[in-house]
Design an enzyme around this catalytic site. Structure first.
Site, mmCIF file in Angstrom:
data_model
loop_
_atom_site.group_PDB
_atom_site.id
_atom_site.type_symbol
_atom_site.label_atom_id
_atom_site.label_comp_id
_atom_site.label_asym_id
_atom_site.label_seq_id
_atom_site.Cartn_x
_atom_site.Cartn_y
_atom_site.Cartn_z
ATOM 1 N N ASP A 46 0.841 -1.205 0.000
ATOM 2 C CA ASP A 46 0.000 0.000 0.000
ATOM 3 C C ASP A 46 0.877 1.257 0.000
ATOM 4 O O ASP A 46 0.377 2.376 -0.099
ATOM 5 C CB ASP A 46 -1.037 -0.003 1.133
ATOM 6 N N SER A 47 2.197 1.064 0.044
ATOM 7 C CA SER A 47 3.140 2.166 -0.183
ATOM 8 C C SER A 47 2.912 2.788 -1.560
ATOM 9 O O SER A 47 3.373 3.903 -1.823
ATOM 10 C CB SER A 47 4.590 1.674 -0.068
ATOM 11 N N LYS A 115 -1.034 -9.488 2.627
ATOM 12 C CA LYS A 115 -0.275 -9.048 3.813
ATOM 13 C C LYS A 115 -1.170 -8.167 4.668
ATOM 14 O O LYS A 115 -1.957 -7.390 4.148
ATOM 15 C CB LYS A 115 0.989 -8.291 3.407
ATOM 16 N N GLU A 117 -1.228 -5.810 8.426
ATOM 17 C CA GLU A 117 -0.437 -5.187 9.498
ATOM 18 C C GLU A 117 -1.043 -5.498 10.868
ATOM 19 O O GLU A 117 -2.265 -5.450 11.036
ATOM 20 C CB GLU A 117 -0.390 -3.665 9.296
ATOM 21 N N GLU A 184 9.301 -4.538 10.441
ATOM 22 C CA GLU A 184 9.662 -3.205 9.943
ATOM 23 C C GLU A 184 10.072 -2.291 11.098
ATOM 24 O O GLU A 184 9.388 -2.202 12.129
ATOM 25 C CB GLU A 184 8.477 -2.572 9.191
HETATM 26 O O1 KIV Z 1 3.504 -1.103 1.714
HETATM 27 C C1 KIV Z 1 4.652 -1.568 1.621
HETATM 28 O O2 KIV Z 1 5.369 -1.349 0.641
HETATM 29 C C2 KIV Z 1 5.131 -2.399 2.713
HETATM 30 C C3 KIV Z 1 6.580 -2.794 2.702
HETATM 31 C C4 KIV Z 1 7.475 -1.636 2.766
HETATM 32 C C5 KIV Z 1 6.885 -3.814 3.718
HETATM 33 O O3 KIV Z 1 4.401 -2.734 3.572
#
Ligand code: KIV
Length: 267
Positions: A46-47, A115, A117, A184
């Site tokens: 989500d980055s 993924k 969090e 992280e």
């Molecule tokens: O959103 C993302 O890119 C991430 C990674 C940096 C682990 O969660």
């Protein structure tokens, strides 16, 4: 010919002591390039909201945006294992929406895993998603979706009490059935302890050299984000000035009449 990687291959890499190389990716051409290089795992993080859409943080990212970018990556037919992030508000409200949204990333996006969090606070959610046979990567420590609770993007797990809490988070993620976990922004000694205790692979970002694998944001390693470069990033290229030079030359050519030439034209 390269073989398509599965969650079992990723787990075996920990058992075999082979380090796992992971990068984020959000589009088709970049996915094709990095897959050709033999990356083990591609994360549609989500980055994307920060490095592609220009938001200040990841909180505004929607399911539709995650599905759009996951589809684009999947069109490169990567051999790497493709994991997509569940964005903020797609899994926190209740288990039914968490299951539905995880399923959408697989069914509509084409990802092989998702993924999520959180640690102890999302143990039930991870268990509910893995019970649908959707593999889950956990993500603990500096979790960007918890920006407001953390009071900024700060290293987590400093001090004995916080470190114990993170150990509990790591155990919860494994107990819930995650096949790997991102660590992280935590001290490297703590990451080493977690990596030694867990049987699932740990993928570090700002967590030192003792994790089973590493992940970085592709824009960061390519020097495409000039705004901010965290200490844990290693830049492997400086593409911003390269792009700037190309665009400047193009503008000069158009304005000066040097482009297009006859060879760029049809007869
Ligand atoms: O959103 C993302 O890119 C991430 C990674 C940096 C682990 O969660």
């Amino acid at each position: 010919m390269q073989k398509k990687k599965t969650v079992l291959d990723i787990q075996k890499m920990k058992a075999d002591g082979e380090r796992i190389a992971v990068l984020t990716c959000y589009d088709y051409p970049t996915a094709a390039i990095m897959d050709g290089c033999g990356i083990d795992m591609i994360l549609i993080g989500d980055s994307v909201g920060v490095v592609v859409a220009g938001y200040d943080n990841t909180l505004p990212v929607t399911m539709e945006e995650m599905i759009y970018h996951t589809r684009a990556v999947m069109r490169a037919r990567p051999n790497a294992l493709v994991v997509a992030d569940l964005p903020f508000l797609s899994y926190q409200v209740d288990l039914a929406s968490a299951r539905l949204n995880a399923g959408r990333l697989v069914k509509d996006g084409g990802a092989a895993a998702v993924k999520i969090e959180g640690g102890v606070n999302v143990e039930e959610t991870i268990a509910a998603i893995t019970a649908m046979d959707i593999p889950v990567v956990g993500h603990i420590g500096l979790t960007p979706q918890s920006l407001h609770r953390m009071g900024g993007f700060k290293v987590q797990g400093k001090g004995a009490e916080q470190a114990e809490r993170l150990m509990e988070d790591a155990r919860a993620v494994e107990r819930a059935g995650a096949f790997a976990v991102v660590l992280e922004g935590i001290p490297m000694g703590l990451a080493e302890r977690i990596t030694a205790e867990l049987s699932i692979p740990t993928i570090g970002i700002g967590a030192g050299p003792h994790c089973d694998g590493q992940v970085l944001v592709i824009h960061d390693i390519l020097g495409l984000c000039s705004k901010y470069s965290p200490k844990f990033v290693k830049r492997y290229a400086e593409l911003s000035p390269v792009i700037g030079e190309a665009v400047t030359s193009y503008i000069a050519d158009v304005k000066g009449g040097a482009f297009p030439e006859e060879r760029h034209s049809f007869k």
